[in-house]
Write a protein that holds these residues in place. Sequence first.
Motif, PDB file in Angstrom:
ATOM      1  N   ILE A  81       0.834  -1.206   0.000  1.00 23.08           N
ATOM      2  CA  ILE A  81       0.000   0.000   0.000  1.00 23.08           C
ATOM      3  C   ILE A  81       0.866   1.251   0.000  1.00 23.08           C
ATOM      4  CG2 ILE A  81      -1.585   1.356   1.430  1.00 23.08           C
ATOM      5  CD1 ILE A  81      -2.961  -1.250   2.189  1.00 23.08           C
ATOM      6  N   VAL A  82       1.930   1.235   0.806  1.00 24.17           N
ATOM      7  CA  VAL A  82       2.825   2.396   0.860  1.00 24.17           C
ATOM      8  C   VAL A  82       3.620   2.528  -0.442  1.00 24.17           C
ATOM      9  CG1 VAL A  82       4.780   3.417   2.062  1.00 24.17           C
ATOM     10  CG2 VAL A  82       2.958   2.321   3.371  1.00 24.17           C
ATOM     11  N   VAL A  83       4.122   1.402  -0.958  1.00 29.57           N
ATOM     12  CA  VAL A  83       4.928   1.437  -2.184  1.00 29.57           C
ATOM     13  C   VAL A  83       4.104   1.938  -3.369  1.00 29.57           C
ATOM     14  CG1 VAL A  83       6.119  -0.020  -3.871  1.00 29.57           C
ATOM     15  CG2 VAL A  83       6.551  -0.332  -1.435  1.00 29.57           C
ATOM     16  N   LEU A  84       2.839   1.514  -3.450  1.00 29.52           N
ATOM     17  CA  LEU A  84       1.974   1.906  -4.565  1.00 29.52           C
ATOM     18  C   LEU A  84       1.210   3.196  -4.304  1.00 29.52           C
ATOM     19  CD1 LEU A  84       0.529  -1.602  -5.517  1.00 29.52           C
ATOM     20  CD2 LEU A  84       2.407  -0.358  -6.593  1.00 29.52           C
ATOM     21  N   ASP A  85       1.540   3.885  -3.212  1.00 27.70           N
ATOM     22  CA  ASP A  85       0.944   5.193  -2.885  1.00 27.70           C
ATOM     23  C   ASP A  85      -0.567   5.127  -2.668  1.00 27.70           C
ATOM     24  OD1 ASP A  85       3.410   6.417  -3.009  1.00 27.70           O
ATOM     25  OD2 ASP A  85       3.224   6.964  -5.124  1.00 27.70           O
ATOM     26  N   LEU A  86      -1.088   3.982  -2.245  1.00 34.83           N
ATOM     27  CA  LEU A  86      -2.507   3.915  -1.940  1.00 34.83           C
ATOM     28  C   LEU A  86      -2.855   4.683  -0.669  1.00 34.83           C
ATOM     29  CD1 LEU A  86      -3.479   0.222  -2.824  1.00 34.83           C
ATOM     30  CD2 LEU A  86      -3.844   2.298  -4.148  1.00 34.83           C
ATOM     31  N   HIS A  87      -1.845   4.913   0.177  1.00 30.42           N
ATOM     32  CA  HIS A  87      -2.125   5.729   1.362  1.00 30.42           C
ATOM     33  C   HIS A  87      -2.421   7.174   0.970  1.00 30.42           C
ATOM     34  CE1 HIS A  87       2.110   6.276   0.500  1.00 30.42           C
ATOM     35  NE2 HIS A  87       2.179   7.289   1.331  1.00 30.42           N
ATOM     36  N   HIS A  88      -1.931   7.610  -0.209  1.00 32.06           N
ATOM     37  CA  HIS A  88      -2.303   8.934  -0.706  1.00 32.06           C
ATOM     38  C   HIS A  88      -3.795   8.991  -1.006  1.00 32.06           C
ATOM     39  CE1 HIS A  88       2.096   9.716  -2.211  1.00 32.06           C
ATOM     40  NE2 HIS A  88       1.982   9.622  -0.890  1.00 32.06           N
ATOM     41  N   LEU A  89      -4.341   7.865  -1.464  1.00 29.01           N
ATOM     42  CA  LEU A  89      -5.774   7.810  -1.744  1.00 29.01           C
ATOM     43  C   LEU A  89      -6.585   7.989  -0.463  1.00 29.01           C
ATOM     44  CD1 LEU A  89      -7.829   7.300  -4.024  1.00 29.01           C
ATOM     45  CD2 LEU A  89      -7.702   4.869  -3.478  1.00 29.01           C
ATOM     46  N   MET A  90      -6.089   7.435   0.628  1.00 23.64           N
ATOM     47  CA  MET A  90      -6.778   7.604   1.904  1.00 23.64           C
ATOM     48  C   MET A  90      -6.703   9.051   2.370  1.00 23.64           C
ATOM     49  SD  MET A  90      -5.983   4.110   4.069  1.00 23.64           S
ATOM     50  CE  MET A  90      -4.212   4.068   3.810  1.00 23.64           C
ATOM     51  N   ILE A  91      -5.558   9.700   2.150  1.00 24.39           N
ATOM     52  CA  ILE A  91      -5.424  11.108   2.536  1.00 24.39           C
ATOM     53  C   ILE A  91      -6.336  11.980   1.680  1.00 24.39           C
ATOM     54  CG2 ILE A  91      -3.823  13.048   2.655  1.00 24.39           C
ATOM     55  CD1 ILE A  91      -1.602  11.058   3.295  1.00 24.39           C
ATOM     56  N   MET A  92      -6.413  11.691   0.371  1.00 21.94           N
ATOM     57  CA  MET A  92      -7.340  12.424  -0.494  1.00 21.94           C
ATOM     58  C   MET A  92      -8.783  12.213  -0.056  1.00 21.94           C
ATOM     59  SD  MET A  92      -5.586  11.610  -4.194  1.00 21.94           S
ATOM     60  CE  MET A  92      -7.048  12.174  -5.059  1.00 21.94           C
ATOM     61  N   GLY A  93      -9.075  10.999   0.416  1.00 23.21           N
ATOM     62  CA  GLY A  93     -10.424  10.720   0.887  1.00 23.21           C
ATOM     63  C   GLY A  93     -10.819  11.559   2.094  1.00 23.21           C
ATOM     64  N   MET A  94      -9.830  11.990   2.881  1.00 26.83           N
ATOM     65  CA  MET A  94     -10.136  12.846   4.026  1.00 26.83           C
ATOM     66  C   MET A  94     -10.753  14.163   3.572  1.00 26.83           C
ATOM     67  SD  MET A  94      -6.760  12.301   6.406  1.00 26.83           S
ATOM     68  CE  MET A  94      -6.192  10.666   6.881  1.00 26.83           C
ATOM     69  N   ALA A  95     -10.190  14.752   2.517  1.00 25.60           N
ATOM     70  CA  ALA A  95     -10.741  16.004   1.990  1.00 25.60           C
ATOM     71  C   ALA A  95     -12.072  15.760   1.280  1.00 25.60           C
ATOM     72  CB  ALA A  95      -9.740  16.654   1.038  1.00 25.60           C
ATOM     73  N   HIS A  96     -12.172  14.642   0.532  1.00 30.21           N
ATOM     74  CA  HIS A  96     -13.407  14.342  -0.190  1.00 30.21           C
ATOM     75  C   HIS A  96     -14.543  13.961   0.752  1.00 30.21           C
ATOM     76  CE1 HIS A  96     -10.902  13.297  -4.032  1.00 30.21           C
ATOM     77  NE2 HIS A  96     -10.942  14.592  -3.768  1.00 30.21           N
ATOM     78  N   SER A  97     -14.220  13.598   1.982  1.00 22.94           N
ATOM     79  CA  SER A  97     -15.276  13.201   2.917  1.00 22.94           C
ATOM     80  C   SER A  97     -16.231  14.350   3.217  1.00 22.94           C
ATOM     81  CB  SER A  97     -14.656  12.703   4.231  1.00 22.94           C
ATOM     82  OG  SER A  97     -13.996  13.753   4.926  1.00 22.94           O
ATOM     83  N   TYR A  98     -15.788  15.585   3.035  1.00 20.44           N
ATOM     84  CA  TYR A  98     -16.662  16.729   3.298  1.00 20.44           C
ATOM     85  C   TYR A  98     -17.701  16.899   2.202  1.00 20.44           C
ATOM     86  CZ  TYR A  98     -13.750  18.071   7.204  1.00 20.44           C
ATOM     87  OH  TYR A  98     -13.090  18.074   8.408  1.00 20.44           O
ATOM     88  N   GLN A  99     -17.478  16.294   1.040  1.00 21.89           N
ATOM     89  CA  GLN A  99     -18.488  16.326  -0.009  1.00 21.89           C
ATOM     90  C   GLN A  99     -19.515  15.213   0.185  1.00 21.89           C
ATOM     91  OE1 GLN A  99     -16.363  16.122  -3.707  1.00 21.89           O
ATOM     92  NE2 GLN A  99     -15.152  17.967  -3.299  1.00 21.89           N
ATOM     93  N   LYS A 100     -19.050  14.061   0.637  1.00 19.01           N
ATOM     94  CA  LYS A 100     -19.971  12.943   0.854  1.00 19.01           C
ATOM     95  C   LYS A 100     -20.655  13.014   2.210  1.00 19.01           C
ATOM     96  CE  LYS A 100     -20.291   8.049  -0.167  1.00 19.01           C
ATOM     97  NZ  LYS A 100     -19.586   6.864  -0.716  1.00 19.01           N
ATOM     98  N   PHE A 101     -19.966  13.541   3.210  1.00 16.57           N
ATOM     99  CA  PHE A 101     -20.519  13.685   4.557  1.00 16.57           C
ATOM    100  C   PHE A 101     -20.373  15.138   4.996  1.00 16.57           C
ATOM    101  CE2 PHE A 101     -18.553   9.480   4.154  1.00 16.57           C
ATOM    102  CZ  PHE A 101     -19.667   8.670   4.284  1.00 16.57           C
ATOM    103  N   PRO A 102     -21.234  16.041   4.494  1.00 12.95           N
ATOM    104  CA  PRO A 102     -21.112  17.467   4.833  1.00 12.95           C
ATOM    105  C   PRO A 102     -21.259  17.721   6.328  1.00 12.95           C
ATOM    106  CG  PRO A 102     -22.606  17.134   2.973  1.00 12.95           C
ATOM    107  CD  PRO A 102     -22.343  15.785   3.565  1.00 12.95           C
TER     108      PRO A 102
END
Length: 252
Positions: free
Chosen positions: A136-157
């Motif tokens: 997960i770290v090598v393939l930068d999937l943890h970046h996807l989780m960090i991006m999801g933190m910002a996107h969570s405000y659109q799905k869960f206002p």
Amino acid sequence: MLSEVLPAEAFGFLLVTIRLAALVMVMPILGEASVPRRIRAGLALTISLIVYSSVREMLPPIPDNVFGLLVVMVRELLVGLIIGLATRILMSATHTAGTVIAFQTGLSAAQSFDPAQGSQSALVAAFMTYIAITMIVVLDLHHLMIMGMAHSYQKFPVGEILAYADYATLITEMVSDSFLLGFHMASPFIVYSLIFNLSLGLISRMVQGFQVFFIGMPVNIFIGFSLMMILIGGMMQLFLDRFRELLLGFLG
């Protein structure tokens, strides 16, 4: 003028920090117990500062009373915990697969610390969890989780009423998907174990006095390690593809 702006900015940053701090503390990879608390707290504050600048327009005004303030803060804490818990449930697929493989190959007695579970588990499960974390770290999937933190405000206002039934359904689906993914990863070992045990049963019936246990146990472990060596790449690829797919579907 400044005295009117500062409380609103401080309130908005506090709301963002509460949600993201809960996310960082619960999420896999970022919130593992092996990561020092100061590093996790610093990471949560840094991410909150970055995300706040992009979501400040979505934040509600300061409530008129203390009770309203507490309600908003508790709601944000629950949203962060639910999102972080959902991603950690996805990560537990490797633990499920490793535990099934350990039972099928006779390695369930070998125990080791599993970072995803925070406790002792089968050695194969801990091994697969370590590989999953590394990939997960090598393939930068943890970046996807960090991006999801910002996107969570659109799905869960912020400020919306929590739909507890929807959240319960979401968590149930995540648990079932994770459990199913774990069994898909371990399915070759389940088929192998069925054939192997049936073969031992037939041999013990045909050859009276044959020491099935003493011969079958080391053979079972040897074949299990051989299958693991051959199939580990495919199992991890399946996990990473499904992990990315489920995470994207959850985060929108």
